[in-house]
Scaffold this motif. Structure first.
Motif, PDB file in Angstrom:
ATOM      1  N   LEU A 123      73.306  29.573  85.489  1.00  0.00           N
ATOM      2  CA  LEU A 123      72.944  28.792  86.606  1.00  0.00           C
ATOM      3  C   LEU A 123      73.535  29.033  87.774  1.00  0.00           C
ATOM      4  CD1 LEU A 123      72.511  25.206  84.524  1.00  0.00           C
ATOM      5  CD2 LEU A 123      70.523  26.840  85.265  1.00  0.00           C
ATOM      6  N   ASP A 124      74.338  30.250  87.768  1.00  0.00           N
ATOM      7  CA  ASP A 124      75.025  30.761  88.797  1.00  0.00           C
ATOM      8  C   ASP A 124      76.039  29.607  89.555  1.00  0.00           C
ATOM      9  OD1 ASP A 124      74.251  33.188  88.766  1.00  0.00           O
ATOM     10  OD2 ASP A 124      72.425  32.727  89.945  1.00  0.00           O
ATOM     11  N   ILE A 125      76.644  28.617  88.564  1.00  0.00           N
ATOM     12  CA  ILE A 125      77.643  27.737  89.096  1.00  0.00           C
ATOM     13  C   ILE A 125      78.961  28.199  89.115  1.00  0.00           C
ATOM     14  CG2 ILE A 125      78.696  25.545  88.425  1.00  0.00           C
ATOM     15  CD1 ILE A 125      75.937  24.727  87.059  1.00  0.00           C
ATOM     16  N   ASP A 126      79.511  28.017  90.120  1.00  0.00           N
ATOM     17  CA  ASP A 126      81.003  28.596  90.210  1.00  0.00           C
ATOM     18  C   ASP A 126      81.959  27.574  89.256  1.00  0.00           C
ATOM     19  OD1 ASP A 126      83.436  29.342  90.916  1.00  0.00           O
ATOM     20  OD2 ASP A 126      83.547  28.304  93.008  1.00  0.00           O
ATOM     21  N   ILE A 127      82.440  28.331  88.317  1.00  0.00           N
ATOM     22  CA  ILE A 127      83.209  27.689  87.324  1.00  0.00           C
ATOM     23  C   ILE A 127      84.678  27.737  87.645  1.00  0.00           C
ATOM     24  CG2 ILE A 127      81.587  28.268  85.401  1.00  0.00           C
ATOM     25  CD1 ILE A 127      83.448  30.463  84.473  1.00  0.00           C
ATOM     26  N   ALA A 128      85.131  28.230  88.419  1.00  0.00           N
ATOM     27  CA  ALA A 128      86.555  28.199  89.030  1.00  0.00           C
ATOM     28  C   ALA A 128      87.228  26.805  89.144  1.00  0.00           C
ATOM     29  CB  ALA A 128      86.902  28.985  90.269  1.00  0.00           C
ATOM     30  N   ASN A 129      88.396  26.716  88.350  1.00  0.00           N
ATOM     31  CA  ASN A 129      89.297  25.551  88.595  1.00  0.00           C
ATOM     32  C   ASN A 129      88.474  24.317  88.068  1.00  0.00           C
ATOM     33  OD1 ASN A 129      91.265  26.796  89.484  1.00  0.00           O
ATOM     34  ND2 ASN A 129      90.192  26.975  91.547  1.00  0.00           N
ATOM     35  N   LYS A 130      87.262  24.259  87.358  1.00  0.00           N
ATOM     36  CA  LYS A 130      86.522  23.434  86.659  1.00  0.00           C
ATOM     37  C   LYS A 130      86.552  23.078  85.102  1.00  0.00           C
ATOM     38  CE  LYS A 130      83.147  23.686  90.313  1.00  0.00           C
ATOM     39  NZ  LYS A 130      81.698  23.991  90.764  1.00  0.00           N
ATOM     40  N   ASP A 131      86.923  22.088  84.658  1.00  0.00           N
ATOM     41  CA  ASP A 131      86.849  21.798  83.317  1.00  0.00           C
ATOM     42  C   ASP A 131      85.384  21.599  82.693  1.00  0.00           C
ATOM     43  OD1 ASP A 131      86.240  19.179  83.526  1.00  0.00           O
ATOM     44  OD2 ASP A 131      88.277  18.550  83.358  1.00  0.00           O
ATOM     45  N   ALA A 132      85.375  21.386  81.337  1.00  0.00           N
ATOM     46  CA  ALA A 132      83.895  21.366  80.575  1.00  0.00           C
ATOM     47  C   ALA A 132      83.166  20.396  81.118  1.00  0.00           C
ATOM     48  CB  ALA A 132      84.047  21.462  79.249  1.00  0.00           C
ATOM     49  N   GLU A 133      83.972  19.124  81.221  1.00  0.00           N
ATOM     50  CA  GLU A 133      83.276  17.841  81.575  1.00  0.00           C
ATOM     51  C   GLU A 133      82.722  17.808  82.970  1.00  0.00           C
ATOM     52  OE1 GLU A 133      81.947  13.521  81.609  1.00  0.00           O
ATOM     53  OE2 GLU A 133      82.136  15.398  80.234  1.00  0.00           O
ATOM     54  N   GLN A 134      83.482  18.618  84.044  1.00  0.00           N
ATOM     55  CA  GLN A 134      83.004  18.671  85.458  1.00  0.00           C
ATOM     56  C   GLN A 134      81.848  19.747  85.362  1.00  0.00           C
ATOM     57  OE1 GLN A 134      86.806  20.045  86.633  1.00  0.00           O
ATOM     58  NE2 GLN A 134      86.942  18.290  88.004  1.00  0.00           N
ATOM     59  N   LEU A 135      81.928  20.669  84.684  1.00  0.00           N
ATOM     60  CA  LEU A 135      80.707  21.614  84.461  1.00  0.00           C
ATOM     61  C   LEU A 135      79.400  21.017  83.920  1.00  0.00           C
ATOM     62  CD1 LEU A 135      82.625  25.010  83.425  1.00  0.00           C
ATOM     63  CD2 LEU A 135      81.231  24.532  85.750  1.00  0.00           C
ATOM     64  N   LEU A 136      79.687  20.357  83.031  1.00  0.00           N
ATOM     65  CA  LEU A 136      78.543  19.478  82.314  1.00  0.00           C
ATOM     66  C   LEU A 136      77.759  18.613  83.208  1.00  0.00           C
ATOM     67  CD1 LEU A 136      76.849  19.278  79.745  1.00  0.00           C
ATOM     68  CD2 LEU A 136      78.273  17.862  79.026  1.00  0.00           C
ATOM     69  N   ASP A 137      78.682  17.897  84.121  1.00  0.00           N
ATOM     70  CA  ASP A 137      78.119  16.973  84.981  1.00  0.00           C
ATOM     71  C   ASP A 137      77.370  17.500  86.126  1.00  0.00           C
ATOM     72  OD1 ASP A 137      78.205  14.144  85.821  1.00  0.00           O
ATOM     73  OD2 ASP A 137      78.830  15.099  87.668  1.00  0.00           O
ATOM     74  N   GLU A 138      78.023  18.768  86.459  1.00  0.00           N
ATOM     75  CA  GLU A 138      77.078  19.435  87.446  1.00  0.00           C
ATOM     76  C   GLU A 138      75.864  20.049  86.930  1.00  0.00           C
ATOM     77  OE1 GLU A 138      78.050  23.194  90.551  1.00  0.00           O
ATOM     78  OE2 GLU A 138      79.684  22.192  89.677  1.00  0.00           O
ATOM     79  N   ILE A 139      75.747  20.443  85.883  1.00  0.00           N
ATOM     80  CA  ILE A 139      74.584  20.954  85.107  1.00  0.00           C
ATOM     81  C   ILE A 139      73.355  19.873  85.227  1.00  0.00           C
ATOM     82  CG2 ILE A 139      73.403  21.788  82.827  1.00  0.00           C
ATOM     83  CD1 ILE A 139      76.144  23.254  82.425  1.00  0.00           C
ATOM     84  N   ILE A 140      73.939  18.719  84.599  1.00  0.00           N
ATOM     85  CA  ILE A 140      72.973  17.617  84.403  1.00  0.00           C
ATOM     86  C   ILE A 140      72.521  17.024  85.743  1.00  0.00           C
ATOM     87  CG2 ILE A 140      72.924  15.229  83.607  1.00  0.00           C
ATOM     88  CD1 ILE A 140      74.884  16.350  81.161  1.00  0.00           C
ATOM     89  N   SER A 141      73.531  16.855  86.765  1.00  0.00           N
ATOM     90  CA  SER A 141      73.195  16.284  87.881  1.00  0.00           C
ATOM     91  C   SER A 141      72.486  17.098  89.104  1.00  0.00           C
ATOM     92  CB  SER A 141      74.586  15.576  88.550  1.00  0.00           C
ATOM     93  OG  SER A 141      75.187  14.964  87.614  1.00  0.00           O
ATOM     94  N   GLU A 142      72.894  18.268  88.892  1.00  0.00           N
ATOM     95  CA  GLU A 142      72.302  19.171  89.854  1.00  0.00           C
ATOM     96  C   GLU A 142      71.233  20.208  89.615  1.00  0.00           C
ATOM     97  OE1 GLU A 142      75.467  20.615  92.613  1.00  0.00           O
ATOM     98  OE2 GLU A 142      76.624  18.593  92.344  1.00  0.00           O
ATOM     99  N   HIS A 143      71.598  20.536  88.155  1.00  0.00           N
ATOM    100  CA  HIS A 143      70.639  21.529  87.610  1.00  0.00           C
ATOM    101  C   HIS A 143      69.656  20.985  86.567  1.00  0.00           C
ATOM    102  CE1 HIS A 143      72.641  24.573  90.191  1.00  0.00           C
ATOM    103  NE2 HIS A 143      73.654  23.736  90.067  1.00  0.00           N
ATOM    104  N   PHE A 144      69.366  19.900  86.327  1.00  0.00           N
ATOM    105  CA  PHE A 144      68.730  19.178  85.155  1.00  0.00           C
ATOM    106  C   PHE A 144      67.327  19.933  84.936  1.00  0.00           C
ATOM    107  CE2 PHE A 144      66.043  16.188  83.287  1.00  0.00           C
ATOM    108  CZ  PHE A 144      66.802  15.665  82.067  1.00  0.00           C
ATOM    109  N   GLU A 145      66.580  20.029  85.700  1.00  0.00           N
ATOM    110  CA  GLU A 145      65.210  20.853  85.497  1.00  0.00           C
ATOM    111  C   GLU A 145      65.276  22.262  85.198  1.00  0.00           C
ATOM    112  OE1 GLU A 145      62.594  18.833  84.865  1.00  0.00           O
ATOM    113  OE2 GLU A 145      63.492  17.278  85.503  1.00  0.00           O
ATOM    114  N   GLN A 146      66.183  22.974  85.719  1.00  0.00           N
ATOM    115  CA  GLN A 146      66.455  24.236  85.489  1.00  0.00           C
ATOM    116  C   GLN A 146      66.940  24.567  84.188  1.00  0.00           C
ATOM    117  OE1 GLN A 146      68.659  26.348  88.468  1.00  0.00           O
ATOM    118  NE2 GLN A 146      68.147  28.569  87.626  1.00  0.00           N
ATOM    119  N   ALA A 147      67.996  23.924  83.780  1.00  0.00           N
ATOM    120  CA  ALA A 147      68.469  23.921  82.473  1.00  0.00           C
ATOM    121  C   ALA A 147      67.601  23.729  81.751  1.00  0.00           C
ATOM    122  CB  ALA A 147      69.931  23.017  82.430  1.00  0.00           C
ATOM    123  N   LYS A 148      66.662  22.285  81.745  1.00  0.00           N
ATOM    124  CA  LYS A 148      65.761  22.189  80.759  1.00  0.00           C
ATOM    125  C   LYS A 148      64.697  23.166  80.433  1.00  0.00           C
ATOM    126  CE  LYS A 148      63.477  18.034  79.067  1.00  0.00           C
ATOM    127  NZ  LYS A 148      63.227  16.615  79.736  1.00  0.00           N
TER     128      LYS A 148
END
Length: 238
Positions: A202-227
């Motif tokens: 999803l071209d999300i910057d993963i630097a300095n982010k843990d799994a929970e932060q990344l997952l929250d970003e996927i769900i909050s900002e890329h929900f439809e695209q990831a689905k």
């Protein structure tokens, strides 16, 4: 490290899988299920919702308003909505029944469904006896699939070996080393690797982010695209 939430497979004791994002197949659910304790009341609090991001995912999927609700309240609401959803899919009447009563009916309905698929004789068998038989058949099938010997092993020992073999197989696909690691460590690494994999797609910057932060970003900002892409947390377990 984050722990993967085995939400439907755990809190429904292995018989309901509404959310393809984090659920195993029915085959795997029954293999892992502890059929002797399916009547025990299951907690629905943070024990099963250690990830707020996954809590948010389920709320979004079920159309539940999260505003002003603490995690425990939201978790309970999600749990009850999942049970009702599963009952509806199975044409089980829900009016006047408690969540636990419905869960039990769903459980037995899924056992019957799988028993018929496996050509297991139903006549004269008590529900628990039937569940045990289905469970044992699926355990052996899964063992054969994973190359695990069933000789001389009781159900618990076999289940442990199957689970470790299944996780090792998944880990290998993700390039994760498993030697010397406990099962929970492997599960955590698989979980985190899947999240990172999705974030990168999803071209999300993963630097300095843990799994929970990344997952929250996927769900909050890329929900439809990831689905749409059917990537974790929307892709079914494989």
């Amino acid at each position: 490290m984050m722990k993967k939430i085995l939400l439907t497979a755990v809190f429904m004791t292995g018989m309901i899988w509404q959310m393809p994002s984090i659920s195993a197949s029915f085959h795997e659910d029954v293999v892992w299920k502890s059929f002797g304790n399916h009547n025990e009341k299951q907690e629905t609090d943070k024990r099963f919702f250690k990830s707020k991001a996954l809590l948010k995912l389920h709320a979004k999927e079920l159309g539940i308003d999260m505003a002003g609700k603490d995690d425990e309240t939201l978790a309970k609401e999600i749990y009850e909505a999942m049970v009702l959803q599963a009952a509806k899919k199975l044409d089980i009447e829900s009016e006047g029944k408690s969540t636990e009563e419905l869960k039990e009916e769903i459980y037995h309905a899924k056992v019957m469904e799988k028993a018929k698929e496996l050509d297991v004789e139903l006549k004269g068998k008590e529900p628990d006896a039937l569940a045990r038989e289905v469970h044992e058949i699926l355990m052996k099938q899964k063992a054969i699939e994973l190359g695990v010997s069933v000789q001389g092993k009781d159900s618990n020992a076999l289940k442990t070996e199957i689970r470790k073999a299944a996780l090792t197989k998944k880990a290998a696909k993700l390039g994760i080393m498993t030697k010397g690691k406990e099962v929970h460590e492997i599960k955590n690494e698989i979980y985190e690797a899947k999240i990172i994999q999705s974030a990168e797609k999803l071209d999300i910057d993963i630097a300095n982010k843990d799994a929970e932060q990344l997952l929250d970003e996927i769900i909050s900002e890329h929900f439809e695209q990831a689905k749409e892409l059917q990537i974790y947390p929307f892709k079914a377990s494989s």
